[in-house]
Design a protein around this motif. Sequence first.
Motif: not given
Length: 278
Positions: A31-48, A57-61, A69-75
């Motif tokens: 039941g959670g909303r999940v932010v799915c982060a990965d170096l490979d954005e295409t793979a993250a989008k497949e999970t989403v 509900e999910a978002l690929a990043v 700096a990228q982790v801060q942007a993810l945050h």
Amino acid sequence: MTRHTKHADAVVTGAGSGIGRAFARELARRGGRVVCADLDETAAKETVAAIHAAGGEALAVACDVADVAQVQALHDTAVDWLDRAPRLVVNNAGIGAGGKVVGEAPLSDWQRTLGVNLWGVINGCHVFVPTLRQAGRGGGVINVASAAGFTAAPRMAAYNVSKAGVVSLSETLAAELAGTGIAVTVLCPTFVRTNIFDGELIDPGAAGMARRIARIAGFSADRVARTTLDAHDKGRLYVVPQLDAQLLWRTKRLLPAPYTRAAGLLGRFVPDEEGASR
């Protein structure tokens, strides 16, 4: 029992495959909303896409966890999308490495392995933990280490060191967060049936053997994710899901010298990149 993982707004790194994808899908199923982060954005989008197909509900990043700096942007992206601080952070992103002894493994392999496996978790904790504290709603951090962090198998030094660091960081973080309502769990599996053995830093001979063992005796990523989330809800610091890892952990603690000698002997049978044992 505190149900940190029920309806948890979560951030999962390395969510494009393997254990990370399993964590993301299971958290969405709970039941959670999940932010799915990965170096490979295409793979993250497949999970989403898989989460959306199941009604979640999910978002690929795209994120390289070795870059703070990228982790801060993810945050910042996660807080904006969730409209509040996440309740659970799963620092899962990692790469495999092994096959060469200390002195033969290139320092570039050490730097990349520590950069992702250790600094990736350090960066995740450094960036997200203050937000969890400030939110004042409790929550949790799950760091993915490995049984390699305490088994110290030969010809896996960079990987072993990176995962041992994650264990130590998690223990320290748990002590620092005691009484805050923020739970910390560190996962230490042995062989899991994922694509980690396909990494470019693993010699072909060692990778082939690891794949065979995982195929025969390894747990599925889904099983590992469910087990870890259930243990996290129970407030467990360590999750050592497989019997072989549990036996190795106890043996090393009880008989450290004989264990090290035995590990050295077994290490001679690990094939090198030409497929030969030493």
